[in-house]
Design a protein around this motif. Structure first.
Motif, short mmCIF file in Angstrom:
data_model
loop_
_atom_site.label_atom_id
_atom_site.label_comp_id
_atom_site.label_asym_id
_atom_site.label_seq_id
_atom_site.Cartn_x
_atom_site.Cartn_y
_atom_site.Cartn_z
N VAL A 66 -6.20 19.31 36.82
CA VAL A 66 -5.84 19.76 38.17
C VAL A 66 -6.93 19.37 39.16
O VAL A 66 -6.66 18.81 40.24
CB VAL A 66 -5.63 21.30 38.19
CG1 VAL A 66 -5.35 21.78 39.61
CG2 VAL A 66 -4.50 21.68 37.27
N GLU B 255 -7.20 15.39 39.36
CA GLU B 255 -6.10 14.80 40.12
C GLU B 255 -6.24 15.08 41.62
O GLU B 255 -5.88 14.24 42.45
CB GLU B 255 -4.76 15.34 39.60
CG GLU B 255 -4.42 14.84 38.20
CD GLU B 255 -3.12 15.42 37.69
OE1 GLU B 255 -2.50 16.21 38.43
OE2 GLU B 255 -2.74 15.10 36.56
N THR B 256 -6.76 16.25 41.95
CA THR B 256 -6.93 16.59 43.37
C THR B 256 -8.00 15.71 44.01
O THR B 256 -7.81 15.18 45.11
CB THR B 256 -7.30 18.08 43.51
OG1 THR B 256 -6.29 18.87 42.89
CG2 THR B 256 -7.40 18.47 44.97
N ALA C 37 -6.80 12.04 44.09
CA ALA C 37 -5.43 11.87 44.62
C ALA C 37 -4.53 11.22 43.57
O ALA C 37 -3.71 10.35 43.87
CB ALA C 37 -5.44 11.02 45.90
N ARG D 87 -1.84 18.07 40.51
CA ARG D 87 -1.85 18.09 41.97
C ARG D 87 -0.56 18.73 42.51
O ARG D 87 -0.58 19.42 43.54
CB ARG D 87 -1.99 16.66 42.50
CG ARG D 87 -2.35 16.62 43.97
CD ARG D 87 -2.56 15.22 44.43
NE ARG D 87 -2.69 15.17 45.87
CZ ARG D 87 -2.40 14.12 46.60
NH1 ARG D 87 -1.96 13.03 46.02
NH2 ARG D 87 -2.56 14.14 47.90
N TYR E 173 -1.08 22.37 42.38
CA TYR E 173 -1.99 22.81 43.45
C TYR E 173 -1.23 22.94 44.77
O TYR E 173 -1.38 23.94 45.49
CB TYR E 173 -3.13 21.81 43.57
CG TYR E 173 -4.12 22.11 44.66
CD1 TYR E 173 -5.06 23.12 44.51
CD2 TYR E 173 -4.11 21.37 45.85
CE1 TYR E 173 -5.97 23.40 45.52
CE2 TYR E 173 -5.02 21.65 46.85
CZ TYR E 173 -5.94 22.66 46.68
OH TYR E 173 -6.83 22.94 47.68
N ASP E 174 -0.41 21.94 45.08
CA ASP E 174 0.37 21.99 46.32
C ASP E 174 1.38 23.13 46.29
O ASP E 174 1.59 23.82 47.29
CB ASP E 174 1.10 20.65 46.53
CG ASP E 174 0.13 19.52 46.80
OD1 ASP E 174 -1.00 19.79 47.24
OD2 ASP E 174 0.50 18.36 46.54
#
Length: 323
Positions: free
Chosen positions: A263, A266-267, A270, A276, A279-280
């Protein structure tokens, strides 16, 4: 073996359903109302519009009824509909899952191979400068947060040296195909996979070293030396093989942590994976999408644990599946 796998699959399904129910209640306990968030972003936060949104997405129903509808959908492989993305959750996860699997499996392979390799060298040359150097190297990556390693990697290899791309899954607008596309994805994968893999590599290095030093003191190793076997053969055939069981156990336990670490990775990079996406979804209070990602992550952890149990048998044939 088939009976063992079948038993583990049945237990895994029961555990997965328990996780689904637990996650459902935990998500509902979190502060924030998705209907109010959506209404606010739409610029129409009056009570009538919020009420209409709750009715549209079933949020006005009693909690037990919402749970029944959700569990019924999960059992029939329907993960629901994303409020924010306006698309089925299974479709959204299906689009992101290959990128996450590519990242986590590559990082897992890097961490395991480098960890066992460095741990073996550290154990074989215990007490020497090489042992100290490997131990310090492992501790550095274990002590540093993943996001900090990621940012330093971007500054060094992307900004300063311009060797690797700093973010993304592929070069935007390049429209590459075939082998050129695979090379492009591999270049984008190097830094995220190394960042995630080096953290876990440190723990495998320490575990392999400690386990091998413990095995080297056992009587059967002394017997092998008395027979005149070379040190390399003793290390490879007798010490390392018997020292791998704790490492395999640790690798199985780390499967869940690896997905959690993805997580962050990937954040920062990008990387378009489900980490991700989760997370969004958390920021947007997208309950169904968040629960769907939790279900898939939990299923992946259970599968990793099943694979770990099967690997036990390969590492040590004395272990019976029935036990």
């Amino acid at each position: 073996m088939l009976s063992f796998v079948a038993q583990r699959v049945v237990k895994g399904v029961i555990v997965l359903l328990a996780i689904v129910v637990l996650n459902f209640f935990l998500i509902r306990l979190a502060p924030g109302d998705p209907a109010i968030v959506m209404a606010g972003e739409a610029g129409a936060s009056d009570q009538v519009f919020v009420k209409q949104l709750r009715e549209k997405f079933g949020l006005d129903k009693p909690l037990p009824e919402q749970l029944f509808i959700y569990v019924k959908g999960v059992v029939s492989l329907d993960l629901g509909f994303s409020f924010r993305q306006q698309a089925p959750v299974a479709k959204l996860i299906g689009e992101r899952l290959p990128a996450t699997l590519l990242l986590t499996l590559t990082a897992f392979a890097i961490s395991l191979m480098l960890g066992i390799l460095f741990g073996s060298f550290a154990a074989r040359f215990a007490g020497t400068f090489l042992d100290t150097a490997i131990t310090v190297f492992a501790l550095i990556f274990y002590a540093m947060p993943i996001f900090w390693v990621a940012l330093m990697g971007i500054l060094l290899f992307s900004v300063t040296m311009d060797w690797l791309p700093s973010f993304g899954y592929e070069t935007v607008g390049a429209n590459l195909t075939g082998f050129a596309h695979a090379v492009d994805v591999a270049k984008h994968l190097i830094m995220p996979a190394m960042t995630l893999g080096l953290f876990f590599m440190a723990t495998y290095t320490r575990m392999t070293r400690a386990s091998m030093l413990e095995v080297k003191r056992l009587d059967f190793v002394k017997t092998a030396r008395a027979k005149g076997l070379s040190d390399a053969v003793i290390q490879r055939r007798h010490v390392l093989r018997n020292a791998l069981l704790p490492v395999v156990t640790l690798a199985g336990v780390h499967s869940g942590t690896l997905i959690g670490g993805a997580v962050i990775t990937e954040t920062v990079f990008a990387w378009p994976g489900i980490g991700r996406l989760m997370y969004d979804a958390l920021l947007q209070r997208d309950y169904n999408l968040l629960l769907g990602v939790f279900v898939i992550c939990s299923a992946m952890v259970l599968i990793f644990n099943l694979i770990t149990d099967l690997v036990y048998r390969l590492v040590d044939p004395r272990i019976e599946f029935a036990s």
